[in-house]
Design an enzyme around this catalytic site. Sequence first.
Site, PDB file in Angstrom:
ATOM      1  N   ARG A 153      77.500  77.632  17.274  1.00 39.71           N
ATOM      2  CA  ARG A 153      77.362  78.922  16.576  1.00 39.71           C
ATOM      3  C   ARG A 153      78.326  79.032  15.391  1.00 39.71           C
ATOM      4  O   ARG A 153      78.170  79.877  14.528  1.00 39.71           O
ATOM      5  CB  ARG A 153      77.567  80.075  17.558  1.00 39.71           C
ATOM      6  N   ASP A 161      90.985  75.959  12.092  1.00 40.63           N
ATOM      7  CA  ASP A 161      90.320  74.788  12.674  1.00 40.63           C
ATOM      8  C   ASP A 161      90.439  73.581  11.738  1.00 40.63           C
ATOM      9  O   ASP A 161      90.561  72.432  12.186  1.00 40.63           O
ATOM     10  CB  ASP A 161      88.822  75.052  12.882  1.00 40.63           C
ATOM     11  N   ASN A 197      89.144  83.906   6.951  1.00 37.59           N
ATOM     12  CA  ASN A 197      88.943  83.489   8.345  1.00 37.59           C
ATOM     13  C   ASN A 197      87.906  82.346   8.412  1.00 37.59           C
ATOM     14  O   ASN A 197      88.077  81.329   9.092  1.00 37.59           O
ATOM     15  CB  ASN A 197      88.481  84.719   9.125  1.00 37.59           C
ATOM     16  N   ARG A 206      89.818  89.384   6.190  1.00 33.37           N
ATOM     17  CA  ARG A 206      90.993  88.856   6.904  1.00 33.37           C
ATOM     18  C   ARG A 206      91.139  87.354   6.673  1.00 33.37           C
ATOM     19  O   ARG A 206      90.192  86.684   6.254  1.00 33.37           O
ATOM     20  CB  ARG A 206      90.876  89.121   8.402  1.00 33.37           C
ATOM     21  N   GLN A 208      93.273  83.765   8.570  1.00 28.84           N
ATOM     22  CA  GLN A 208      93.496  83.161   9.887  1.00 28.84           C
ATOM     23  C   GLN A 208      94.847  82.464   9.825  1.00 28.84           C
ATOM     24  O   GLN A 208      95.457  82.407   8.750  1.00 28.84           O
ATOM     25  CB  GLN A 208      92.371  82.155  10.186  1.00 28.84           C
ATOM     26  N   ARG A 273      83.547  94.363  13.804  1.00 28.79           N
ATOM     27  CA  ARG A 273      83.394  93.089  13.081  1.00 28.79           C
ATOM     28  C   ARG A 273      81.898  92.795  12.960  1.00 28.79           C
ATOM     29  O   ARG A 273      81.204  92.750  13.987  1.00 28.79           O
ATOM     30  CB  ARG A 273      84.050  91.946  13.861  1.00 28.79           C
ATOM     31  N   GLU A 275      80.159  90.186  12.759  1.00 31.88           N
ATOM     32  CA  GLU A 275      79.648  89.085  13.587  1.00 31.88           C
ATOM     33  C   GLU A 275      79.637  89.443  15.073  1.00 31.88           C
ATOM     34  O   GLU A 275      79.073  88.699  15.882  1.00 31.88           O
ATOM     35  CB  GLU A 275      80.449  87.794  13.334  1.00 31.88           C
ATOM     36  N   ASP A 309      91.583  85.285  19.523  1.00 27.95           N
ATOM     37  CA  ASP A 309      90.720  86.414  19.831  1.00 27.95           C
ATOM     38  C   ASP A 309      89.885  86.049  21.053  1.00 27.95           C
ATOM     39  O   ASP A 309      89.065  85.150  20.968  1.00 27.95           O
ATOM     40  CB  ASP A 309      89.834  86.784  18.634  1.00 27.95           C
ATOM     41  N   GLU A 512      84.799  73.312  22.834  1.00 32.69           N
ATOM     42  CA  GLU A 512      85.726  74.153  22.083  1.00 32.69           C
ATOM     43  C   GLU A 512      87.012  74.430  22.875  1.00 32.69           C
ATOM     44  O   GLU A 512      88.090  74.549  22.308  1.00 32.69           O
ATOM     45  CB  GLU A 512      84.967  75.464  21.813  1.00 32.69           C
ATOM     46  N   GLU A 527      83.685  86.465  24.478  1.00 33.32           N
ATOM     47  CA  GLU A 527      82.466  87.169  24.070  1.00 33.32           C
ATOM     48  C   GLU A 527      81.280  86.270  23.734  1.00 33.32           C
ATOM     49  O   GLU A 527      80.250  86.764  23.308  1.00 33.32           O
ATOM     50  CB  GLU A 527      82.783  88.117  22.906  1.00 33.32           C
TER      51      GLU A 527
HETATM   52  O1  LIG Z   1      86.443  77.777  16.186  1.00 27.81           O
HETATM   53  C1  LIG Z   1      86.238  78.846  15.317  1.00 27.81           C
HETATM   54  C2  LIG Z   1      86.941  80.102  15.760  1.00 27.81           C
HETATM   55  O2  LIG Z   1      86.273  80.551  16.958  1.00 27.81           O
HETATM   56  C3  LIG Z   1      86.813  81.715  17.580  1.00 27.81           C
HETATM   57  O3  LIG Z   1      86.823  82.836  16.750  1.00 27.81           O
HETATM   58  C4  LIG Z   1      85.701  83.085  15.915  1.00 27.81           C
HETATM   59  O4  LIG Z   1      84.726  83.821  16.604  1.00 27.81           O
HETATM   60  C5  LIG Z   1      84.893  85.225  16.715  1.00 27.81           C
HETATM   61  C6  LIG Z   1      83.669  85.830  17.375  1.00 27.81           C
HETATM   62  O5  LIG Z   1      82.486  85.415  16.797  1.00 27.81           O
HETATM   63  C7  LIG Z   1      85.199  85.849  15.343  1.00 27.81           C
HETATM   64  O6  LIG Z   1      85.358  87.225  15.397  1.00 27.81           O
HETATM   65  C8  LIG Z   1      86.464  85.190  14.788  1.00 27.81           C
HETATM   66  O7  LIG Z   1      86.848  85.788  13.587  1.00 27.81           O
HETATM   67  C9  LIG Z   1      86.159  83.737  14.610  1.00 27.81           C
HETATM   68  O8  LIG Z   1      87.273  83.072  14.063  1.00 27.81           O
HETATM   69  C10 LIG Z   1      88.261  81.414  17.947  1.00 27.81           C
HETATM   70  O9  LIG Z   1      88.849  82.461  18.659  1.00 27.81           O
HETATM   71  C11 LIG Z   1      89.069  81.077  16.693  1.00 27.81           C
HETATM   72  O10 LIG Z   1      90.391  80.729  17.066  1.00 27.81           O
HETATM   73  C12 LIG Z   1      88.439  79.861  16.019  1.00 27.81           C
HETATM   74  O11 LIG Z   1      89.080  79.613  14.803  1.00 27.81           O
END
Ligand SMILES: OC[C@H]1O[C@H](O[C@H]2O[C@H](CO)[C@@H](O)[C@H](O)[C@H]2O)[C@H](O)[C@@H](O)[C@@H]1O
Length: 559
Positions: A153, A161, A197, A206, A208, A273, A275, A309, A512, A527
Amino acid sequence: SSQCSPVKPTTPLVTFLDRLQETAFKTYGNSDFDPKLYVDLSLKFNLSDTEEAFKKLPRSENGSVSVEILEGFMGEYMRGAGEDLVEVVPEDYVPEPTGFLPKVESPEVRAWALEVHSLWKNLSRKVSNGVRDRPDLHTLLPLPNPVVIPGSRFREVYYWDSYWVIRGLLASKMHETAKAIVANLISLIDEYGYVLNGARAYYSNRSQPPLLSSMIYEIYKRTGDKEMVRKSLPALLKEHQFWNSGKHKMTIQDDQACNHTLSRYYAMWDKPRPESSTNDKESASKILDASEKQQFYRELASTAESGWDFSTRWMRNSSDFTTLATTSILPVDLNAFILKMELDIASLAKVIGENTISERFVEASQGRKKAMDSVFWNAKMGQWVDYWLGDNSTSCKEVHKLEASNQNENVFASNFVPLWIELFNSDASVVEKVMESFQSSGLLCSAGIATSLTNSGQQWDFPNGWAPIQHMIVEGLVRSGLKEARLMAEDIAMRWIRTNYAAYKNTSTMLEKYDVEECGKIGGGGEYIPQTGFGWTNGVVLAFLEEFGWTKDQKLDCQ
Ligand SMILES: OC[C@H]1O[C@H](O[C@H]2O[C@H](CO)[C@@H](O)[C@H](O)[C@H]2O)[C@H](O)[C@@H](O)[C@@H]1O
């Protein structure tokens, strides 16, 4: 005021897709519903025509439409998620690179490592010409170079990452792909003033965890490419400013009236958010007061900025998700990353003869090191811990008085992240104390390091283990140069490699996150369902094998 609590406007397309997502949620219901899918769709026609057709769909009272009609609309007006990215084989990919993992002697491990290496092909994409021609029809951002995505996804580039993706690419000798990733992230700084992000319009409110300087530093170490350093420096300075100004910047005054500047996560967003809109609205449904709801949405987005998150780490009450209070916390890992950014800028600036900049950043790093010692170090625990700002942190107050009781003494893997930074891992007495603390912390489990000690059902909590966390702690121990630290590091790395391998044998995928209680068990919670691919996991396996190798008679199976 808006200055006090900034909000970055979103695009009309994101607003529309958010509405489509809500309709789809009402139509399909909760089971197997992934809200992100809908904000990743692109349009076949102008937004106004699409909206017009969408408005005309016959709806029931609760706003749902029939599955048949919704699918008909999507087929006619929308393109599938991921269709705006084209699969590519990176130009510097070869099936077996010269000098690949020289310390790996075991044929079984070597064969697996080559399979992991080959996954770069599955995760490589380039942005389609359609996105460049009509960016208004896509939430995907038109990055100039090919990209490496985490997987499943997560169809777009993610900021932090990318650091571990790059570590893996460097082990795979794919230097050009690594440099292209850096150039993409710099293009985001040029456009927005910070790295987003992820490379989607809905992530523009935002950032990261800031690891761009670490990426550039690692690539420079391997390639000696001064031109890349020269091109990157202005972007790094801009990024440093982003994390040290506005709402990200906080000042703490100690007992000697000495002011310490530190940083926190703070998203420029106070709505669900996009997404995860349907999830966020559900989580906020019990909050009745409008401004409290708005603040909760800001906390959700700010937690996404943290990369963790979600986790009890950010909650005032670990059993109540609505008590999320990320903006009231000075996070120890964020400040370790910015300290590293300052050290990296100092040494990269020196490489290209920018001595004044270099000296300025040596000074900045000394200031932050002092701040981290005063605010985060907990001598009794032998850990660096998060600092809570107290209840009035959401106000525009500039200076907070240091209170030792505001340290969060709960154990999280982030409490050990400063070990990754040279100014901490070069002090043998600190490393010894931290190692002792780590050993008895309860975090080290049979299949790796747990994220926390609390099993909350959130994905950044026990029993999940994440590749980036394993890597920073292991590398910090190695960099100390202490013999016992290296042995501990190797032991953690072996546990991690074994669990990755066992899960790969069972599922034919890299994941992951993993459940560190049992070798080969995949992680869960949070989630969305566990994702495969997976960029940073692959990167860390390759980086560990590069560092420690694998002898012929070492066992690879779960022990
Ligand atoms: O590996 C990618 C990222 O996956 C997680 O976070 C992401 O998904 C969330 C929900 O869809 C979204 O709100 C968030 O902004 C995304 O970064 C994970 O927690 C991250 O650490 C990771 O970078």
